[in-house]
Each structure stands twice: as C-alpha cells, then as structure tokens.
Design a protein around this motif. Structure first.
Motif, PDB file in Angstrom:
ATOM      1  N   ARG A  80       6.634  -4.419  15.642  1.00  0.00           N
ATOM      2  CA  ARG A  80       7.403  -5.374  16.276  1.00  0.00           C
ATOM      3  C   ARG A  80       8.729  -5.363  15.724  1.00  0.00           C
ATOM      4  O   ARG A  80       9.261  -5.415  15.057  1.00  0.00           O
ATOM      5  CB  ARG A  80       7.172  -6.654  16.725  1.00  0.00           C
ATOM      6  CG  ARG A  80       5.942  -7.016  17.391  1.00  0.00           C
ATOM      7  CD  ARG A  80       6.059  -8.504  16.700  1.00  0.00           C
ATOM      8  NE  ARG A  80       4.905  -7.920  15.930  1.00  0.00           N
ATOM      9  CZ  ARG A  80       3.858  -9.437  15.634  1.00  0.00           C
ATOM     10  NH1 ARG A  80       3.848 -10.444  15.756  1.00  0.00           N
ATOM     11  NH2 ARG A  80       2.719  -9.364  14.460  1.00  0.00           N
ATOM     12  N   GLY A  81       9.938  -5.380  16.591  1.00  0.00           N
ATOM     13  CA  GLY A  81      11.811  -5.531  17.037  1.00  0.00           C
ATOM     14  C   GLY A  81      11.939  -3.942  16.669  1.00  0.00           C
ATOM     15  O   GLY A  81      12.999  -3.661  16.254  1.00  0.00           O
ATOM     16  N   VAL A  82      11.086  -2.628  16.516  1.00  0.00           N
ATOM     17  CA  VAL A  82      11.525  -1.707  16.654  1.00  0.00           C
ATOM     18  C   VAL A  82      11.339  -1.167  18.058  1.00  0.00           C
ATOM     19  O   VAL A  82      10.198  -1.191  18.807  1.00  0.00           O
ATOM     20  CB  VAL A  82      10.708  -0.414  15.953  1.00  0.00           C
ATOM     21  CG1 VAL A  82      11.491   0.704  16.288  1.00  0.00           C
ATOM     22  CG2 VAL A  82      10.706  -0.749  14.466  1.00  0.00           C
ATOM     23  N   ASP A  83      12.200  -0.822  19.474  1.00  0.00           N
ATOM     24  CA  ASP A  83      11.878  -0.202  21.009  1.00  0.00           C
ATOM     25  C   ASP A  83      12.714   0.257  21.526  1.00  0.00           C
ATOM     26  O   ASP A  83      13.907   1.439  21.001  1.00  0.00           O
ATOM     27  CB  ASP A  83      12.064  -1.428  21.579  1.00  0.00           C
ATOM     28  CG  ASP A  83      13.575  -2.727  21.114  1.00  0.00           C
ATOM     29  OD1 ASP A  83      14.057  -2.390  21.155  1.00  0.00           O
ATOM     30  OD2 ASP A  83      13.286  -3.900  21.773  1.00  0.00           O
ATOM     31  N   GLY A  84      12.797   0.621  22.392  1.00  0.00           N
ATOM     32  CA  GLY A  84      13.516   1.711  23.242  1.00  0.00           C
ATOM     33  C   GLY A  84      13.072   3.728  22.374  1.00  0.00           C
ATOM     34  O   GLY A  84      12.508   3.546  21.853  1.00  0.00           O
ATOM     35  N   PHE A  85      14.409   4.359  22.417  1.00  0.00           N
ATOM     36  CA  PHE A  85      14.236   5.827  21.654  1.00  0.00           C
ATOM     37  C   PHE A  85      13.949   5.462  20.047  1.00  0.00           C
ATOM     38  O   PHE A  85      13.224   6.355  19.838  1.00  0.00           O
ATOM     39  CB  PHE A  85      15.571   6.250  21.984  1.00  0.00           C
ATOM     40  CG  PHE A  85      15.667   7.839  21.156  1.00  0.00           C
ATOM     41  CD1 PHE A  85      14.804   8.111  21.891  1.00  0.00           C
ATOM     42  CD2 PHE A  85      15.939   7.516  19.746  1.00  0.00           C
ATOM     43  CE1 PHE A  85      15.048   9.830  20.934  1.00  0.00           C
ATOM     44  CE2 PHE A  85      16.443   9.307  18.851  1.00  0.00           C
ATOM     45  CZ  PHE A  85      15.043  10.323  20.041  1.00  0.00           C
ATOM     46  N   ALA A  86      14.362   4.613  19.363  1.00  0.00           N
ATOM     47  CA  ALA A  86      13.638   4.474  17.924  1.00  0.00           C
ATOM     48  C   ALA A  86      12.251   4.292  17.666  1.00  0.00           C
ATOM     49  O   ALA A  86      11.337   5.028  17.559  1.00  0.00           O
ATOM     50  CB  ALA A  86      14.488   3.395  17.230  1.00  0.00           C
ATOM     51  N   ARG A  87      11.942   3.271  18.808  1.00  0.00           N
ATOM     52  CA  ARG A  87      10.531   3.954  18.771  1.00  0.00           C
ATOM     53  C   ARG A  87       9.500   5.070  18.888  1.00  0.00           C
ATOM     54  O   ARG A  87       8.398   5.458  18.529  1.00  0.00           O
ATOM     55  CB  ARG A  87       9.830   2.435  19.339  1.00  0.00           C
ATOM     56  CG  ARG A  87       8.463   2.364  19.535  1.00  0.00           C
ATOM     57  CD  ARG A  87       7.591   0.726  19.427  1.00  0.00           C
ATOM     58  NE  ARG A  87       6.431   0.085  19.399  1.00  0.00           N
ATOM     59  CZ  ARG A  87       6.216  -0.777  19.177  1.00  0.00           C
ATOM     60  NH1 ARG A  87       6.890  -2.026  18.824  1.00  0.00           N
ATOM     61  NH2 ARG A  87       4.419  -0.795  18.962  1.00  0.00           N
ATOM     62  N   ARG A  88      10.185   5.550  19.754  1.00  0.00           N
ATOM     63  CA  ARG A  88       9.765   6.742  20.060  1.00  0.00           C
ATOM     64  C   ARG A  88       9.782   7.392  19.105  1.00  0.00           C
ATOM     65  O   ARG A  88       8.415   9.025  18.545  1.00  0.00           O
ATOM     66  CB  ARG A  88       9.882   7.011  21.886  1.00  0.00           C
ATOM     67  CG  ARG A  88       9.623   6.352  23.259  1.00  0.00           C
ATOM     68  CD  ARG A  88      10.389   6.757  24.347  1.00  0.00           C
ATOM     69  NE  ARG A  88      11.255   7.689  24.714  1.00  0.00           N
ATOM     70  CZ  ARG A  88      12.340   7.097  24.894  1.00  0.00           C
ATOM     71  NH1 ARG A  88      12.717   6.327  24.814  1.00  0.00           N
ATOM     72  NH2 ARG A  88      13.887   7.777  24.549  1.00  0.00           N
ATOM     73  N   ALA A  89      10.485   7.580  18.384  1.00  0.00           N
ATOM     74  CA  ALA A  89      11.175   8.977  17.518  1.00  0.00           C
ATOM     75  C   ALA A  89      10.252   7.843  16.605  1.00  0.00           C
ATOM     76  O   ALA A  89       9.579   9.281  15.780  1.00  0.00           O
ATOM     77  CB  ALA A  89      12.574   8.739  16.892  1.00  0.00           C
ATOM     78  N   LEU A  90       9.760   6.530  15.866  1.00  0.00           N
ATOM     79  CA  LEU A  90       9.438   7.158  15.322  1.00  0.00           C
ATOM     80  C   LEU A  90       7.425   7.301  15.920  1.00  0.00           C
ATOM     81  O   LEU A  90       7.028   7.722  14.436  1.00  0.00           O
ATOM     82  CB  LEU A  90       9.126   5.427  15.227  1.00  0.00           C
ATOM     83  CG  LEU A  90      10.146   4.656  14.218  1.00  0.00           C
ATOM     84  CD1 LEU A  90      10.556   3.527  13.740  1.00  0.00           C
ATOM     85  CD2 LEU A  90      10.716   5.287  12.599  1.00  0.00           C
ATOM     86  N   GLU A  91       7.002   6.995  16.687  1.00  0.00           N
ATOM     87  CA  GLU A  91       5.499   7.646  16.859  1.00  0.00           C
ATOM     88  C   GLU A  91       5.812   8.927  16.954  1.00  0.00           C
ATOM     89  O   GLU A  91       4.823   9.572  17.026  1.00  0.00           O
ATOM     90  CB  GLU A  91       5.614   6.857  18.581  1.00  0.00           C
ATOM     91  CG  GLU A  91       5.505   5.039  18.641  1.00  0.00           C
ATOM     92  CD  GLU A  91       5.391   4.505  19.710  1.00  0.00           C
ATOM     93  OE1 GLU A  91       5.953   4.975  20.940  1.00  0.00           O
ATOM     94  OE2 GLU A  91       4.958   3.560  19.948  1.00  0.00           O
ATOM     95  N   ALA A  92       6.600   9.370  17.979  1.00  0.00           N
ATOM     96  CA  ALA A  92       6.579  10.959  17.859  1.00  0.00           C
ATOM     97  C   ALA A  92       6.652  11.809  16.355  1.00  0.00           C
ATOM     98  O   ALA A  92       6.271  13.039  16.067  1.00  0.00           O
ATOM     99  CB  ALA A  92       8.016  12.228  18.458  1.00  0.00           C
ATOM    100  N   MET A  93       7.889  11.241  15.708  1.00  0.00           N
ATOM    101  CA  MET A  93       7.453  11.906  13.802  1.00  0.00           C
ATOM    102  C   MET A  93       5.774  12.016  13.627  1.00  0.00           C
ATOM    103  O   MET A  93       5.171  12.524  12.924  1.00  0.00           O
ATOM    104  CB  MET A  93       8.088  10.516  12.845  1.00  0.00           C
ATOM    105  CG  MET A  93       9.449  10.521  13.245  1.00  0.00           C
ATOM    106  SD  MET A  93       9.686   9.718  11.841  1.00  0.00           S
ATOM    107  CE  MET A  93      11.442   8.747  12.132  1.00  0.00           C
ATOM    108  N   ASP A  94       5.129  11.441  13.794  1.00  0.00           N
ATOM    109  CA  ASP A  94       3.704  11.542  12.998  1.00  0.00           C
ATOM    110  C   ASP A  94       2.411  12.490  14.092  1.00  0.00           C
ATOM    111  O   ASP A  94       1.870  12.985  13.076  1.00  0.00           O
ATOM    112  CB  ASP A  94       2.572  10.048  13.853  1.00  0.00           C
ATOM    113  CG  ASP A  94       1.191  10.307  13.130  1.00  0.00           C
ATOM    114  OD1 ASP A  94       0.901  10.071  12.075  1.00  0.00           O
ATOM    115  OD2 ASP A  94       0.182   9.753  14.018  1.00  0.00           O
TER     116      ASP A  94
END
Length: 182
Positions: free
Chosen positions: A86-100
C-alpha cells in the motif's frame, strides 16, 4: 481508522533487519544503519504512512524472520510471503513486482527491469524504485545492476549488495539441492 502493525529487529549477516508486518502482509524489511534510532525513525514513518501504530511483536514477524534465516543459510531461493505494498503505485509498483521475475542468482540491468515493468526506457525510474523499495531482500533490488554490470550503491551500502549477490552465486554454484531450496 487506526491500523496496527507489528515489528521486530532480527539479526542477519549484513546487519540488524527491521521487520514490519500487518494484516496485509510484510510492510517493511530494512537493514538498519547502526542503532535502534534508525528503527525508531522507520517505525514513525510507517505509522504515519499507515495512519496507525506499530507495536513490538516477535511472534507476528516470526515467519518472515525464519524465511530470512533460510535465505541466508542458502536453503531458500524464493520467499513465500504476502507483501503489503500500500502506498506504492504506478511504475514504482510495477517495477517492484517485476523484480521478482529476476531469477535467484542472476542480475538484470535497470533498463531490463524497466522493460519487465512495461516501460522501456524508464531505467532511471527503475533505479528510483529500487532505491525506495520498502521491502529489501524479499523484493530482490540487489539483483538489479547498472548497464555496465557494476553493482551500484544499494542505499549507500554496496558491500551489502555484494554480499547478497555472492551468497546467491555461491548457492547456485555449489548446487544446493533444489528440493531443499524453496
């Protein structure tokens, strides 16, 4: 409405790790600088961001601590934790999810991460997402390197990043049984 989260400080080979969990999962995992003063600052920021309180509770963070211990022992390659982003959205969230998607023991450049996150050319934004991740180690920002292959700063602690990369390379090289690695 006020929410409650739980925290503990857990020893790791790279320093004391502040672990914060809530009903939604792991909220924060950060290797602390030197003292619990750093933990206090993190906890204040998390409390403000979540409009809630964060209380000490090692039992609530035990699963995260156990999985961290397994990771550092070389028997866990993938974390199986719910993440509260929560609190992380947009590209930053997609990038964090993509790191996995970056395999254990391998690296990807900031540009490659930007592509994985659906925004080719956003390598600087990918770097910002790595630098601002609220959940280190579990979200493997340490696997993201510069285009020239150099490892970068990792929050001002390149020695921590080098340790994590070397740990994963050693586990892959020494062939820990896949059945023992989660």
């Amino acid at each position: 409405m006020t929410s409650t989260a739980a925290y503990s400080v857990h020893p790791t080979p790279i320093g004391e790790a502040l672990i914060v969990v809530a009903d939604g999962g792991l909220v924060a995992l950060d290797v602390l600088e030197v003292s619990l003063t750093a933990a206090d600052r993190h906890l204040e920021a998390i409390s403000a961001r979540r409009n809630g309180v964060v209380v000490p509770d090692a039992a609530a963070t035990a699963d995260v601590a156990a999985q961290l211990d397994e990771y550092f022992a070389g028997t866990r390659r993938r974390f199986t934790l719910d993440l509260d982003l929560r609190g992380v959205d947009g590209f930053a969230r997609r990038a964090l999810e993509a790191m996995d998607e970056i395999p254990y023991g391998e690296t990807a450049s900031y540009g490659e991460l930007a592509i994985l996150a659906g925004s080719p050319g956003a390598h600087r934004a990918a770097g910002s997402a790595c630098a601002r991740t609220p959940i280190s180690i579990v979200i493997p920002a340490h696997r993201v390197v510069r285009a020239d292959g150099s490892i970068g700063e990792y929050g001002g602690h390149p020695e921590r990043k080098r340790f994590l990369l070397d740990l994963e390379a050693r586990v892959v090289r020494d062939g820990f049984p896949r059945s023992a690695a989660v």
